[in-house]
Write an enzyme that holds these catalytic residues in place. Structure first.
Site, PDB file in Angstrom:
ATOM      1  N   LYS A  46       0.843  -1.194   0.000  1.00 49.73           N
ATOM      2  CA  LYS A  46       0.000   0.000   0.000  1.00 49.73           C
ATOM      3  C   LYS A  46       0.882   1.249   0.000  1.00 49.73           C
ATOM      4  O   LYS A  46       2.098   1.178   0.179  1.00 49.73           O
ATOM      5  CB  LYS A  46      -0.909  -0.004   1.225  1.00 49.73           C
ATOM      6  CG  LYS A  46      -0.177   0.099   2.556  1.00 49.73           C
ATOM      7  CD  LYS A  46      -1.129   0.091   3.734  1.00 49.73           C
ATOM      8  CE  LYS A  46      -0.367   0.248   5.049  1.00 49.73           C
ATOM      9  NZ  LYS A  46      -1.269   0.323   6.212  1.00 49.73           N
ATOM     10  N   ARG A 144     -10.860   0.753  14.769  1.00 49.76           N
ATOM     11  CA  ARG A 144     -10.583   1.527  13.566  1.00 49.76           C
ATOM     12  C   ARG A 144     -11.436   0.944  12.462  1.00 49.76           C
ATOM     13  O   ARG A 144     -12.663   0.961  12.545  1.00 49.76           O
ATOM     14  CB  ARG A 144      -9.067   1.487  13.272  1.00 49.76           C
ATOM     15  CG  ARG A 144      -8.560   2.583  12.371  1.00 49.76           C
ATOM     16  CD  ARG A 144      -7.067   2.522  12.182  1.00 49.76           C
ATOM     17  NE  ARG A 144      -6.625   1.294  11.508  1.00 49.76           N
ATOM     18  CZ  ARG A 144      -5.379   1.058  11.121  1.00 49.76           C
ATOM     19  NH1 ARG A 144      -4.429   1.955  11.349  1.00 49.76           N
ATOM     20  NH2 ARG A 144      -5.054  -0.072  10.512  1.00 49.76           N
ATOM     21  N   TYR A 275      17.225  31.256   5.818  1.00 52.05           N
ATOM     22  CA  TYR A 275      16.184  32.103   6.390  1.00 52.05           C
ATOM     23  C   TYR A 275      16.331  32.235   7.904  1.00 52.05           C
ATOM     24  O   TYR A 275      16.544  31.255   8.611  1.00 52.05           O
ATOM     25  CB  TYR A 275      14.808  31.524   6.089  1.00 52.05           C
ATOM     26  CG  TYR A 275      14.429  31.545   4.624  1.00 52.05           C
ATOM     27  CD1 TYR A 275      14.401  32.732   3.901  1.00 52.05           C
ATOM     28  CD2 TYR A 275      14.093  30.370   3.976  1.00 52.05           C
ATOM     29  CE1 TYR A 275      14.043  32.748   2.559  1.00 52.05           C
ATOM     30  CE2 TYR A 275      13.730  30.362   2.638  1.00 52.05           C
ATOM     31  CZ  TYR A 275      13.708  31.560   1.929  1.00 52.05           C
ATOM     32  OH  TYR A 275      13.356  31.565   0.604  1.00 52.05           O
ATOM     33  N   MET A 323      12.326  25.148   0.973  1.00 49.88           N
ATOM     34  CA  MET A 323      11.431  24.341   0.150  1.00 49.88           C
ATOM     35  C   MET A 323      12.197  23.479  -0.849  1.00 49.88           C
ATOM     36  O   MET A 323      11.822  22.327  -1.106  1.00 49.88           O
ATOM     37  CB  MET A 323      10.445  25.239  -0.598  1.00 49.88           C
ATOM     38  CG  MET A 323       9.424  24.472  -1.420  1.00 49.88           C
ATOM     39  SD  MET A 323       8.256  25.559  -2.283  1.00 49.88           S
ATOM     40  CE  MET A 323       7.341  26.256  -0.919  1.00 49.88           C
TER      41      MET A 323
END
EC number: 5.1.1.1
Length: 390
Positions: A46, A144, A275, A323
């Site tokens: 999965k 669940r 930054y 990023m």
């Protein structure tokens, strides 16, 4: 070596990569088979094979002796079929409104967790003229996904009627452990007992299951008494230990994430980096720029806290992860790092590089989250592997 871009088909050179060792996948399946004894092994692929590539992992796992495959959604199962994987595959998580017809037409086994889902499955069987191979997903205490004790008898009765009509073939009964990573936790035995009782109740009502399965990776490696007919490992297939405090179980991590250095530059004492200037050079030093960032799965929370390995030596990240990029400090004096050298973010650890488990501990999370995080511009590549059943 094969290459599978995660986002685009036209790629420049020198992008970050997640290199997947298919021989490691095969090795891990062999380890799991040894622990499973007479029980079969379902390899769980999965979430695109836990970030490793579902189709490639499926083929390697099957060639190594996995009996069948498991996925969460019908869509994941159908993707395997489109790629030519013909082995038995079970899907067990279905949002409301799921149309099971494509699954039946592709010979995908379906696990149902409620009478509503079973009714939807019967509708698909009627529309397609296909007999559905069905597994019951039972809730034995995880609270669940799964049919609970109160609703189970009605579902069993519906199964019996549908099987008598030829609409379904009853295949299996499955559940999932809440404390699998704590092998001695008494609730593991509670869940096993409940699952056994559910199988017996079904038998008393005229329904028998071909396979019953409960064990996830940690249970498959530590609790042979919970194996039932099949074990259902996920993370261990990929070589990550499901119980870090108990060691690696002889597993081999299959993923190495690396990125070529794109720039090397000197800075002076007092120069600050990235930054917010959260790091300032205390001496004249040399920095390397690595073009991978939090958009690619390099967690921003690792800023100023993790290391990479370049040419066999570790170097610390300095400044905030951005990023698209981050910076590492190569130290003062001469350096042996050049543009194009690979910075290994994490790998098996066999050559001293950081591991996914190292990241997990820094992030206060689990290695599952780490290996499923590479994304964005990271390109998946494959080494090793050989042909086998699909």
């Amino acid at each position: 070596m094969t290459t599978t871009p995660t986002m685009t088909q036209k790629l420049p050179q020198a992008l970050p990569t997640a290199s997947i060792d298919l021989d490691a996948i095969a090795h891990n399946v062999a380890v799991l088979r040894e622990h499973a004894g007479p029980a079969a092994v379902m390899a769980v692929v999965k979430a695109d094979g836990y970030g490793h590539g579902a189709t490639q992992v499926a083929r390697a796992a099957l060639a190594a002796g996995a009996a069948e495959l498991g996925v969460a959604t019908v869509g994941e199962a159908l993707a395997l079929r489109r790629d030519g994987v013909t082995a038995r595959v079970l899907a067990w998580l279905h949002p409301p409104g799921t149309d099971f017809a494509p699954a039946l037409l592709a010979d995908v086994d379906v696990a149902v967790s409620s009478l509503r889902q079973f009714t939807d499955l019967l509708d698909a069987a009627g529309r397609t003229g296909r007999t559905a191979d069905v597994t019951v997903k039972a809730d034995t205490g995880l609270s669940r996904n799964g049919v609970g004790e109160a609703d189970y008898p009605a579902l069993v009765d519906a199964l019996r009627r549908a099987a008598s009509d030829g609409a379904v073939r009853v295949r299996g009964l499955m559940s999932h452990l809440a404390h699998g990573d704590d092998p001695e936790h008494p609730f593991n035995d509670v869940q096993a007992r409940r699952l056994t009782e559910m199988a017996k109740l079904a038998g008393a009502r005229g329904v028998s299951y071909d396979v019953v399965h409960l064990s996830n990776s940690p249970a498959a490696l530590t609790r042979p008494d919970l194996a039932f007919d099949m074990v259902r490992p996920g993370i261990a297939v990929y070589g990550q230990t499901p119980i870090p405090q108990r060691g690696d179980f002889g597993l081999r991590p299959a993923m190495t994430v690396k990125c070529p250095v794109s720039a090397v530059r000197p800075v002076r004492a007092g120069d600050a980096v990235s930054y917010g200037h959260t790091w300032t050079a205390q001496t004249d030093t040399t920095l390397a720029l690595v073009p991978a960032g939090y958009a690619d799965g390099v967690f921003r929370a690792l800023s100023n806290r993790f290391e990479v390995s370049i040419n066999g030596r570790r170097y610390p990240n300095v400044g905030r992860i951005c990023m698209d990029q981050f910076v590492v400090d190569l130290g003062p004096g001469p350096v042996d790092v050049a543009e194009g050298d690979d910075a290994i973010l994490f790998g098996p650890g066999t050559d001293g590089e950081p591991t996914a488990q190292d990241w997990a501990e820094l992030l206060d999370t689990i290695n599952y989250e780490v290996v499923t995080s590479p994304r964005g511009r990271i390109v998946r590549t494959y080494v090793g592997g050989k042909g086998g059943p699909q």
